[in-house]
Structure formats: C-alpha cells, structure tokens
Design an enzyme around this catalytic site. Structure first.
Site, PDB file in Angstrom:
ATOM      1  N   HIS A  35      25.913 -29.518  -9.289  1.00  0.00           N
ATOM      2  CA  HIS A  35      24.480 -29.706  -9.035  1.00  0.00           C
ATOM      3  C   HIS A  35      23.917 -31.047  -9.493  1.00  0.00           C
ATOM      4  O   HIS A  35      22.737 -31.313  -9.329  1.00  0.00           O
ATOM      5  CB  HIS A  35      23.674 -28.581  -9.692  1.00  0.00           C
TER       6      HIS A  35
HETATM    7  C1  UD1 Z   1      17.722 -29.065 -14.056  1.00  0.00           C
HETATM    8  C2  UD1 Z   1      17.983 -30.030 -15.210  1.00  0.00           C
HETATM    9  C3  UD1 Z   1      19.462 -30.206 -15.401  1.00  0.00           C
HETATM   10  C4  UD1 Z   1      20.175 -28.887 -15.546  1.00  0.00           C
HETATM   11  C5  UD1 Z   1      19.831 -28.016 -14.355  1.00  0.00           C
HETATM   12  C6  UD1 Z   1      20.472 -26.658 -14.421  1.00  0.00           C
HETATM   13  C7  UD1 Z   1      16.313 -31.811 -15.495  1.00  0.00           C
HETATM   14  C8  UD1 Z   1      16.053 -33.254 -15.320  1.00  0.00           C
HETATM   15  N1  UD1 Z   1      17.433 -31.348 -14.924  1.00  0.00           N
HETATM   16  O1  UD1 Z   1      18.224 -29.676 -12.867  1.00  0.00           O
HETATM   17  O2  UD1 Z   1      19.689 -30.968 -16.585  1.00  0.00           O
HETATM   18  O3  UD1 Z   1      21.564 -29.098 -15.626  1.00  0.00           O
HETATM   19  O4  UD1 Z   1      18.412 -27.854 -14.311  1.00  0.00           O
HETATM   20  O5  UD1 Z   1      20.204 -25.914 -13.275  1.00  0.00           O
HETATM   21  O6  UD1 Z   1      15.537 -31.135 -16.120  1.00  0.00           O
HETATM   22  N2  UD1 Z   1      15.060 -25.122  -7.325  1.00  0.00           N
HETATM   23  C9  UD1 Z   1      14.951 -23.875  -6.767  1.00  0.00           C
HETATM   24  N3  UD1 Z   1      14.674 -22.818  -7.587  1.00  0.00           N
HETATM   25  C10 UD1 Z   1      14.485 -22.954  -8.923  1.00  0.00           C
HETATM   26  C11 UD1 Z   1      14.575 -24.235  -9.486  1.00  0.00           C
HETATM   27  C12 UD1 Z   1      14.876 -25.299  -8.678  1.00  0.00           C
HETATM   28  O7  UD1 Z   1      15.119 -23.714  -5.575  1.00  0.00           O
HETATM   29  O8  UD1 Z   1      14.232 -21.940  -9.597  1.00  0.00           O
HETATM   30  C13 UD1 Z   1      15.412 -26.255  -6.459  1.00  0.00           C
HETATM   31  C14 UD1 Z   1      14.208 -27.028  -5.984  1.00  0.00           C
HETATM   32  O9  UD1 Z   1      14.458 -27.476  -4.715  1.00  0.00           O
HETATM   33  C15 UD1 Z   1      14.164 -28.209  -6.928  1.00  0.00           C
HETATM   34  C16 UD1 Z   1      15.631 -28.454  -7.193  1.00  0.00           C
HETATM   35  O10 UD1 Z   1      16.226 -27.149  -7.182  1.00  0.00           O
HETATM   36  O11 UD1 Z   1      13.512 -29.293  -6.393  1.00  0.00           O
HETATM   37  C17 UD1 Z   1      15.898 -29.128  -8.483  1.00  0.00           C
HETATM   38  O12 UD1 Z   1      15.296 -28.435  -9.563  1.00  0.00           O
HETATM   39  P1  UD1 Z   1      14.930 -29.224 -10.925  1.00  0.00           P
HETATM   40  O13 UD1 Z   1      14.395 -28.279 -11.936  1.00  0.00           O
HETATM   41  O14 UD1 Z   1      14.115 -30.420 -10.602  1.00  0.00           O
HETATM   42  O15 UD1 Z   1      16.309 -29.806 -11.396  1.00  0.00           O
HETATM   43  P2  UD1 Z   1      17.771 -29.166 -11.433  1.00  0.00           P
HETATM   44  O16 UD1 Z   1      18.612 -29.862 -10.454  1.00  0.00           O
HETATM   45  O17 UD1 Z   1      17.725 -27.678 -11.398  1.00  0.00           O
END
Ligand code: UD1
Length: 387
Positions: free
Chosen positions: A221
């Site tokens: 991811h």
């Molecule tokens: C975040 C953390 C990362 C961690 C990861 C674990 C930061 C900078 N990054 O990354 O360190 O390893 O979590 O998962 O804080 N989304 C969903 N559902 C959710 C959450 C996210 O669909 O419940 C999707 C959305 O499209 C979102 C994308 O995932 O834009 C990224 O989510 P985000 O929280 O920005 O970062 P992660 O890649 O999850």
C-alpha cells in the site's frame, strides 16, 4: 518540575489509522490496570473509517469504542492533517489533558501532537525514533516532527536512541520500552482465524491453502509502490512471477485496489495462483501470516510481526525504519528487485529462509512498562491519579 495545575485531566490517547489500533489496544489495557495513572480517553480521528479498516480491528483487538470520533476521513496530506488539528483542538480545550499520547507515524500522530505541544500539553510518543532516512515517505516526516515535539519518547529498539540523539533529543526523554505491537500479537495468537476459514469466508476455494502446501501472504500500500502506474505494474509483475512458485494470498488495501483498477492493471492479478482478498481483520491477518511460508510486504508493522512469528519477510521497499527486523529478525529488503525476490522465494521454499530471533523486549510486556513509567512521570509533575 513542580505541580502544574493545568495538568489535571485525563490522558488523551489518539488513534487514526489501521496500524495504530494494535499499538493502542495493549496500552489501554495496561492503563486500566494502573491505578496511579489518570483515566484514559480514547480519541479516534477517523483517518481510517471503512468497517474493514477500523471497526473490524476494534472488535478483533477488543478495543473499547472511542470516546470521541473526529470523523475526518480521507484527503490530501495538507487537508487531512489540518482537519485533524482543527477538530482535535477543541477536545484538548475541553479535557485539559495531563498528556496527549500518540502512536506510530501516521498523519493523525503528527497532527494531534502538534495541537498538544502548542497548548503546552505534554506529548507522549510510543514507537519513537524509527528512521528510514527517506524523507520522500510521509511517515518519515511524521516521525521526525513528532519526535521533535514529544516530551516523552518510548522506543521499540535500541537503534532509535541513536537516531534521536543525532536529532538533538535529550536522552532523559527517551525510554526503551519494547514493542507494544508485539504485545498485541502475543496476546492474540491463540485466537487467530485459520487461513482456510479466511479464504472460505471470502468466497474463495479453501483448497487454495491445502494442508501442508506452502503459500505466501502479500500486503502492498505504500504510495512509492502503488501510486504510479509504472511502479505498481512492476510490483504486480513480481507478484505474478512469485505466484508461479507458490500460491499468494493478497489482502488489498483500498488505496491499492483503487489504483489497480484506475491504472488498468487488474489482469495482472487474475491468475488462479493469486487470491485477492479485501483488507482483513487482525485475527485473519495474523492467522495467515503465522502459517505463511513467506510474506511479501511494504508495511512497517508486518515486518515486525513476521520477525516475532519467525516467518521470512521480503520487504518491497528501498529501506526500513525497523533495522532490527533485518539484523536479528526474518526480514530482507528486496525493494522491487525481481531477480532477488524470486531467488529468495526459491531459497525459502527450499527451507533456507531467515528464522531470526525475537528482539530484546519484544516480550509481550511493553505496554505494562510504559504504564508504570508514565504513571511515575506524570506523578512527578503533580498529576493526580484518576484525574
Ligand atoms: C495510512 C498511513 C500509513 C499506514 C497506512 C495503513 C499516513 C500518511 N499514512 O496510509 O503510514 O501504513 O495508513 O493502512 O498517515 N481509504 C479507504 N478507506 C479507509 C481509509 C482510506 O478507502 O478507511 C482509501 C481512500 O481512498 C484514501 C486512501 O485509502 O484516500 C489512503 O488513505 P490514507 O489514510 O490517506 O492513507 P493510507 O494509504 O491508508
């Protein structure tokens, strides 16, 4: 430091994203057993909000429901960080906490730490001092900045103290406590869901992991791997080649799933040797990893969990902030080196993978040590118990 009348409230404990939950669960359990500590109030920023990324893990880890949920959701880094800060500030004003405790390196960690320090509330960082030395990673920025504004820094491995010293953090703020994520792992190993059940629940052929047949587990991811079509394609091609050697169970993060579809790369995962699952619960994931022949990942926590489990891990990143998993554990950094990855998979299948040993203080008791230390630290600052 004498008694500070402003420091009378609870300890605000912050979680936001998936990897925070397994760190906070043992801390809250240990705090509940520590009468010398003020009460803990659990704040969920809502950075992760899907049932599969949040609620499910709360249930698996027996985490109490958050006292407050800020429901920030997704956004750019600036938007997400700013929104967390905006919504967390009135909570700090309302509770006047004795301390704000943050874990790990996600945006919620830094955002809440920053709000607290500007209000002269002590910041406690659990899992401090880890460094990948790669400032292109958002987590590295979060780590460096959170550590700079923390009053108390609990570390998971000894290398962290050297990193912090180089950044000018006084040694008296740093406490080597061990790894709370491994507390969770040890506490839950007896409850894991067997891989066959996990696959059956996902509607996949349970025969995929027949008894005695080696399989691999994949998580992917990191933005550096999955946010650009070229790098994501490279990763998927490596996985597809590895799947020629052993079946792979791939629990896809929503970020990765979205990008696979957006970049038109779904066909690369369409092979009978790759089972694509949605994000898994904690007990499912532990069950899969514990029985895997090899784990391919770009996660931080999975590198530690595989070391604790004694399962070989190939890390698809250029560096790790958790060097002990390489030096003492089962981890090997392979980045997107296809030849190296495939050679190591062959070696592992031939019985030659790293077995490693459990690192110092990854013993299941880190949260208890933190609770005891934090209680004494707050008491020395005049914070009363049960505040
Ligand atoms: C975040 C953390 C990362 C961690 C990861 C674990 C930061 C900078 N990054 O990354 O360190 O390893 O979590 O998962 O804080 N989304 C969903 N559902 C959710 C959450 C996210 O669909 O419940 C999707 C959305 O499209 C979102 C994308 O995932 O834009 C990224 O989510 P985000 O929280 O920005 O970062 P992660 O890649 O999850």
């Amino acid at each position: 430091m004498g008694a500070n009348p402003a420091l009378a409230g609870p300890v605000l404990c912050v979680v936001g994203a998936r990897p925070n939950f397994m760190k906070m669960a043992p801390l809250l359990a240990a705090f509940a057993r520590a009468p010398e500590l003020p009460r803990a109030v659990l704040v969920h920023t809502g950075q992760h909000y899907d049932a599969s990324m949040s609620d499910r893990l709360f249930a698996d880890l027996r985490l109490p429901a958050p006292d407050l949920n800020l429901e920030v959701g997704s956004g750019t880094h600036a938007v997400q960080t700013a929104e967390i800060m905006r919504r967390f500030e009135p909570i700090v004003d309302e509770f006047r906490p004795s301390a704000v405790l943050v874990v790990g390196d996600v945006n919620s960690t830094l955002a809440c730490g920053l709000v607290a320090v500007k209000k002269h509330v002590p910041v406690v960082h659990v899992e401090a001092g880890l460094r990948s030395f790669d400032r292109a990673m958002p987590e590295e920025i979060n780590r460096v900045l959170t550590d700079q504004i923390s009053d108390l820094l609990y570390t998971t491995e000894r290398s962290a103290a050297g990193n912090l010293a180089r950044e000018g953090i006084p040694a008296e703020r740093i406490v080597f406590a061990g790894n709370v994520m491994i507390d969770s792992l040890r506490a839950n190993l007896a409850r894991v869901v067997p891989p066959r059940e996990t696959l059956a629940r996902a509607g996949l052929d349970a025969q995929f992991v027949r008894a005695g047949r080696a399989f691999g587990v994949v998580t992917l991811h990191r933005p550096a791997n999955v946010d650009r079509p070229e790098t994501l394609r490279e990763c998927l091609e490596i996985l597809r080649a590895a799947a020629g050697k052993l079946p792979l169970v791939c629990a896809l993060h929503p970020r990765t799933r979205g990008n696979v579809e957006r970049f038109g790369l779904s066909a690369l995962l369409e092979t009978a040797a790759i089972a694509v699952l949605p994000p898994q619960g904690y007990l499912e994931m532990l069950g899969l990893m514990a029985q895997a022949a090899v784990v391919l990942t770009d996660s931080g926590g999975v590198q530690e969990e595989t070391t604790a489990l004694g399962v070989p891990c190939l890390t698809m990143r250029a560096s790790t902030e958790r060097p002990i998993t390489v030096d003492e554990g089962t981890n090997t950094i392979v980045d997107r080196d296809r030849a190296l990855t495939l050679r190591l998979v062959d070696e592992i299948l031939a019985g030659g993978g790293k077995r490693g040993r459990a690192p110092e203080l990854w013993d299941g008791h880190a949260a208890g040590r933190i609770a005891a230390h934090l209680g004494a630290w707050l008491a020395a600052r005049g914070v009363k118990q049960g505040a």
